[in-house]
Design a protein around this motif. Structure first.
Motif, PDB file in Angstrom:
ATOM      1  N   HIS A   9      56.661  45.541  22.615  1.00 58.16           N
ATOM      2  CA  HIS A   9      57.869  44.976  22.489  1.00 58.16           C
ATOM      3  C   HIS A   9      58.632  45.559  23.811  1.00 58.16           C
ATOM      4  N   GLU A  10      59.526  44.923  24.388  1.00 58.23           N
ATOM      5  CA  GLU A  10      60.319  45.568  25.722  1.00 58.23           C
ATOM      6  C   GLU A  10      61.243  46.429  25.018  1.00 58.23           C
ATOM      7  N   ASP A  11      61.707  46.536  23.926  1.00 63.07           N
ATOM      8  CA  ASP A  11      62.766  47.525  23.444  1.00 63.07           C
ATOM      9  C   ASP A  11      62.284  48.680  22.753  1.00 63.07           C
ATOM     10  N   TRP A  12      60.736  48.710  22.646  1.00 61.84           N
ATOM     11  CA  TRP A  12      60.242  49.807  22.025  1.00 61.84           C
ATOM     12  C   TRP A  12      59.356  50.491  23.234  1.00 61.84           C
ATOM     13  N   GLN A  13      59.846  51.357  23.725  1.00 60.94           N
ATOM     14  CA  GLN A  13      59.052  52.410  24.919  1.00 60.94           C
ATOM     15  C   GLN A  13      58.801  53.454  24.411  1.00 60.94           C
ATOM     16  N   ILE A  14      59.265  53.968  23.564  1.00 59.15           N
ATOM     17  CA  ILE A  14      58.593  55.192  23.172  1.00 59.15           C
ATOM     18  C   ILE A  14      57.695  55.297  21.896  1.00 59.15           C
ATOM     19  N   SER A  15      58.044  54.492  20.842  1.00 63.20           N
ATOM     20  CA  SER A  15      57.232  54.640  19.777  1.00 63.20           C
ATOM     21  C   SER A  15      56.254  53.582  19.708  1.00 63.20           C
ATOM     22  N   VAL A  16      55.172  53.632  19.081  1.00 69.01           N
ATOM     23  CA  VAL A  16      54.125  52.764  18.992  1.00 69.01           C
ATOM     24  C   VAL A  16      54.103  52.106  17.451  1.00 69.01           C
ATOM     25  N   ARG A  17      54.083  50.747  17.605  1.00 70.53           N
ATOM     26  CA  ARG A  17      54.206  50.068  16.271  1.00 70.53           C
ATOM     27  C   ARG A  17      53.154  49.357  16.146  1.00 70.53           C
ATOM     28  N   ALA A  18      52.675  49.073  14.766  1.00 72.15           N
ATOM     29  CA  ALA A  18      51.519  48.168  14.280  1.00 72.15           C
ATOM     30  C   ALA A  18      51.686  47.237  13.231  1.00 72.15           C
ATOM     31  N   VAL A  19      50.934  46.197  13.083  1.00 70.05           N
ATOM     32  CA  VAL A  19      50.883  45.445  11.735  1.00 70.05           C
ATOM     33  C   VAL A  19      49.703  45.594  11.442  1.00 70.05           C
ATOM     34  N   PRO A  20      49.502  46.014   9.902  1.00 75.52           N
ATOM     35  CA  PRO A  20      48.438  45.900   9.218  1.00 75.52           C
ATOM     36  C   PRO A  20      47.772  44.527   9.368  1.00 75.52           C
ATOM     37  N   PHE A  21      46.480  44.490   9.229  1.00 75.06           N
ATOM     38  CA  PHE A  21      45.724  43.084   9.549  1.00 75.06           C
ATOM     39  C   PHE A  21      46.035  42.493   8.231  1.00 75.06           C
ATOM     40  N   LYS A  22      46.272  43.055   6.734  1.00 73.82           N
ATOM     41  CA  LYS A  22      46.385  42.466   5.506  1.00 73.82           C
ATOM     42  C   LYS A  22      47.635  41.775   5.498  1.00 73.82           C
ATOM     43  N   LYS A  23      48.539  42.132   6.537  1.00 73.15           N
ATOM     44  CA  LYS A  23      49.787  41.731   6.425  1.00 73.15           C
ATOM     45  C   LYS A  23      50.093  40.463   7.271  1.00 73.15           C
ATOM     46  N   ILE A  24      48.920  39.952   8.038  1.00 76.36           N
ATOM     47  CA  ILE A  24      48.922  38.660   8.548  1.00 76.36           C
ATOM     48  C   ILE A  24      48.738  37.764   7.787  1.00 76.36           C
ATOM     49  N   VAL A  25      49.589  36.867   8.304  1.00 75.26           N
ATOM     50  CA  VAL A  25      49.563  35.398   7.569  1.00 75.26           C
ATOM     51  C   VAL A  25      48.628  34.505   8.151  1.00 75.26           C
ATOM     52  N   GLY A  26      48.616  34.309   9.436  1.00 74.53           N
ATOM     53  CA  GLY A  26      47.502  33.688  10.276  1.00 74.53           C
ATOM     54  C   GLY A  26      47.511  33.993  11.512  1.00 74.53           C
ATOM     55  N   VAL A  27      46.381  33.603  11.935  1.00 77.27           N
ATOM     56  CA  VAL A  27      45.990  33.940  13.738  1.00 77.27           C
ATOM     57  C   VAL A  27      45.763  32.431  14.122  1.00 77.27           C
ATOM     58  N   GLY A  28      46.604  32.063  14.788  1.00 78.89           N
ATOM     59  CA  GLY A  28      46.280  30.615  15.313  1.00 78.89           C
ATOM     60  C   GLY A  28      45.976  30.648  17.085  1.00 78.89           C
ATOM     61  N   GLU A  29      45.808  29.699  17.535  1.00 82.44           N
ATOM     62  CA  GLU A  29      45.682  29.472  18.953  1.00 82.44           C
ATOM     63  C   GLU A  29      46.744  30.066  19.918  1.00 82.44           C
ATOM     64  N   PHE A  30      47.875  29.792  19.588  1.00 80.99           N
ATOM     65  CA  PHE A  30      49.061  30.273  20.200  1.00 80.99           C
ATOM     66  C   PHE A  30      49.809  31.620  19.717  1.00 80.99           C
ATOM     67  N   ALA A  31      49.635  31.895  18.462  1.00 78.76           N
ATOM     68  CA  ALA A  31      50.409  32.901  17.872  1.00 78.76           C
ATOM     69  C   ALA A  31      49.747  33.595  16.639  1.00 78.76           C
ATOM     70  N   VAL A  32      50.313  34.845  16.228  1.00 76.64           N
ATOM     71  CA  VAL A  32      49.675  35.330  15.202  1.00 76.64           C
ATOM     72  C   VAL A  32      51.239  35.430  14.356  1.00 76.64           C
ATOM     73  N   THR A  33      51.165  35.028  13.021  1.00 75.74           N
ATOM     74  CA  THR A  33      52.430  35.115  12.250  1.00 75.74           C
ATOM     75  C   THR A  33      52.211  36.036  10.999  1.00 75.74           C
ATOM     76  N   ILE A  34      53.232  36.621  10.741  1.00 71.05           N
ATOM     77  CA  ILE A  34      53.624  37.510   9.713  1.00 71.05           C
ATOM     78  C   ILE A  34      54.913  36.938   8.922  1.00 71.05           C
ATOM     79  N   GLU A  35      54.941  37.603   7.702  1.00 65.19           N
ATOM     80  CA  GLU A  35      56.084  37.043   6.782  1.00 65.19           C
ATOM     81  C   GLU A  35      57.506  37.430   7.395  1.00 65.19           C
ATOM     82  N   ASN A  36      57.584  38.674   7.565  1.00 61.28           N
ATOM     83  CA  ASN A  36      58.940  39.395   8.389  1.00 61.28           C
ATOM     84  C   ASN A  36      58.789  40.442   9.138  1.00 61.28           C
ATOM     85  N   ARG A  37      59.863  40.828   9.751  1.00 57.48           N
ATOM     86  CA  ARG A  37      59.634  41.897  10.687  1.00 57.48           C
ATOM     87  C   ARG A  37      59.312  43.381   9.790  1.00 57.48           C
ATOM     88  N   SER A  38      59.468  43.366   8.471  1.00 62.28           N
ATOM     89  CA  SER A  38      58.872  44.514   7.904  1.00 62.28           C
ATOM     90  C   SER A  38      57.596  44.641   7.678  1.00 62.28           C
TER      91      SER A  38
END
Length: 236
Positions: free
Chosen positions: A43-72
């Motif tokens: 993300h362009e606003d995160w220049q210093i820290s590295v962030r990640a989403v656990p795979f188990k938090k992913i709702v779906g992986v489509g052709e055009f996007a990965v979806t998650i419930e919310n930013r948390s």
């Protein structure tokens, strides 16, 4: 089933906000489990820290996007020590050399395939001298940073197409289910006559435990030795 490169640069969408909260930068492989456990997020606003989403938090992986419930669902890596540790190992798979356990060179990994429902690595595409083939993850012994160690060359079973990985997985599941069902019938409701421990020494079932189906599942996940120990020490 998805190729690893089909994840790269996909927008990550928060369902709750209906907004893009970043994009997929890389896949974090758990070499011990043979899974993709995290997606690092750019993300362009995160220049210093590295962030990640656990795979188990992913709702779906489509052709055009990965979806998650919310930013948390997105975490700073400093909040998830295991994620940071996996990132530092830099297991990429693609580009790794394959050797068998006796040191014979097999080829080079050009891609790997992932179950988008749970992150399980299903197989690896390999460039060999004369052809391109696919190898099931069942044949992989070790996922290293630069090398994959696989079973002895004489034992390897190659596929011509990645879709055959799914057929193989379904066949194995079909064959395994009747065995597990028999174990459930044999052990559910019976009572242990001694303490049963896991392979690492953790007490699973104290003496006198009346077994439920979930207990049998736990024993199955621990492996044949624990399941055998349980089977030989029950009454009722």
């Amino acid at each position: 089933m998805k190729k690893s490169n089909q994840f790269m640069n996909l927008p990550i969408i928060s369902i709750q906000d209906g907004t893009e909260v970043g994009s997929v930068k890389s896949l974090v492989v758990n070499s011990q489990q043979g899974t993709v456990d995290f997606l690092t997020v750019e993300h362009e606003d995160w220049q210093i820290s590295v962030r990640a989403v656990p795979f188990k938090k992913i709702v779906g992986v489509g052709e055009f996007a990965v979806t998650i419930e919310n930013r948390s669902s997105i975490f700073d890596l400093t909040e998830i020590p295991i994620a940071n540790e996996l990132v530092q190992k830099k297991i990429s798979i693609t580009g790794a050399k394959l050797i068998d356990r006796k040191g014979q060179f097999i080829g080079e990994a050009t891609e790997f395939f992932i179950d988008e429902e749970n992150g399980l690595i299903l197989g690896v595409a390999i460039s060999m001298q004369s052809k391109e083939v696919v190898l099931s993850s069942e044949q992989v012994i070790t996922y290293g940073r630069d090398l994959l160690v696989v079973k002895e060359e004489a034992e390897l079973k190659f596929f011509d197409h990645a879709e055959q990985l799914l057929q193989s997985e379904k066949t194995e599941a079909t064959e395994a289910d009747p065995v597990k069902e028999n174990q459930y019938k044999l052990l559910t409701g019976r009572t242990t006559t001694k303490d049963i421990f896991s392979k690492s020494g953790v007490l699973l079932f104290p003496n006198g435990t009346q077994l439920k189906k979930e207990d049998i599942v736990t024993a199955q996940e621990e492996g044949p030795s624990v399941l055998a120990e349980l089977t030989m020490n029950v009454v009722g």
